[in-house]
Design a protein around this motif. Sequence first.
Motif, PDB file in Angstrom:
ATOM      1  N   LEU A 189       0.825  -1.210   0.000  1.00  0.00           N
ATOM      2  CA  LEU A 189       0.000   0.000   0.000  1.00  0.00           C
ATOM      3  C   LEU A 189       0.862   1.263   0.000  1.00  0.00           C
ATOM      4  CD1 LEU A 189      -2.798  -1.022   2.542  1.00  0.00           C
ATOM      5  CD2 LEU A 189      -3.018  -0.782   0.060  1.00  0.00           C
ATOM      6  N   LEU A 190       1.960   1.238   0.783  1.00  0.00           N
ATOM      7  CA  LEU A 190       2.833   2.407   0.841  1.00  0.00           C
ATOM      8  C   LEU A 190       3.530   2.645  -0.496  1.00  0.00           C
ATOM      9  CD1 LEU A 190       4.449   2.079   4.383  1.00  0.00           C
ATOM     10  CD2 LEU A 190       2.788   3.771   3.626  1.00  0.00           C
ATOM     11  N   ASN A 191       3.932   1.561  -1.169  1.00  0.00           N
ATOM     12  CA  ASN A 191       4.551   1.717  -2.490  1.00  0.00           C
ATOM     13  C   ASN A 191       3.564   2.305  -3.494  1.00  0.00           C
ATOM     14  OD1 ASN A 191       7.046   0.712  -1.701  1.00  0.00           O
ATOM     15  ND2 ASN A 191       6.481  -1.408  -2.127  1.00  0.00           N
ATOM     16  N   LYS A 192       2.303   1.862  -3.417  1.00  0.00           N
ATOM     17  CA  LYS A 192       1.279   2.412  -4.306  1.00  0.00           C
ATOM     18  C   LYS A 192       1.035   3.885  -3.985  1.00  0.00           C
ATOM     19  CE  LYS A 192      -2.223  -0.148  -5.380  1.00  0.00           C
ATOM     20  NZ  LYS A 192      -3.528  -0.881  -5.342  1.00  0.00           N
ATOM     21  N   PHE A 193       1.005   4.223  -2.670  1.00  0.00           N
ATOM     22  CA  PHE A 193       0.817   5.614  -2.260  1.00  0.00           C
ATOM     23  C   PHE A 193       1.998   6.466  -2.706  1.00  0.00           C
ATOM     24  CE2 PHE A 193       1.364   8.953   1.000  1.00  0.00           C
ATOM     25  CZ  PHE A 193       0.143   9.620   0.843  1.00  0.00           C
ATOM     26  N   ASP A 194       3.194   5.882  -2.634  1.00  0.00           N
ATOM     27  CA  ASP A 194       4.394   6.608  -3.041  1.00  0.00           C
ATOM     28  C   ASP A 194       4.380   6.912  -4.528  1.00  0.00           C
ATOM     29  OD1 ASP A 194       6.875   7.797  -2.852  1.00  0.00           O
ATOM     30  OD2 ASP A 194       7.971   5.920  -3.074  1.00  0.00           O
TER      31      ASP A 194
END
Length: 212
Positions: A189-194
């Motif tokens: 999720l954090l990679n997608k948000f990034d």
Amino acid sequence: MKSSFGEAAQMPSLFGRQRPLHVVLGGGKLADILLWRDKKLSAAIVAGFSIIWVLFEVAEYNFVTLLCHILMAIMFILFVWYNAAGLITWRVPEIYDLEIPESTFRFFYIKLNLLLRIFYEISTGKDMKLFFVIISGFFIISAIGSYFSTLTLLYLIFLCLVTLPVMYERYEYEVEYLASKGNHDMKRLLNKFDSNVLNKIPRGPVKEKKHR
């Protein structure tokens, strides 16, 4: 499910822990209390905090009134102890029995400065993912705090501190398995948000250094 828990034993420990949990928590009296090595002391501390919570939240006891009553009780006990020591062959209480060790303040001073340094490093935004995770955590805590009084929230945090470490130590493999799955999903999720949000934030042009 047992095979999955067996695989968890091969995974990295939670938060990169490589030492026993008792050592990570300091290996001293505090670790013994949090992991219930000294069950009598741990139970006494939980009972004490529970009584305080009941007095303030349930019985709605006033803090100033309670403080004065406690001080009055301590003075009365010291008065009886000091004046009856010669009659019952008790040891006369000394001022040193009431002093707080200097190491106690030094410990909190060091820990507070360490927390301030970590807070500053995170606030600079050098690690944007960690920055937004901490901001989100504070937002969630503030939302939860709006449904509880300050004392109740502190009491709930205290209960978590004295129950979660010992539960983690007892069910380590199960927790490691669930944490590894949650960590994997969180990173995704954090990679997608990034990629979808942080990388699209406009930034000022980087000036090239002139070489002589």
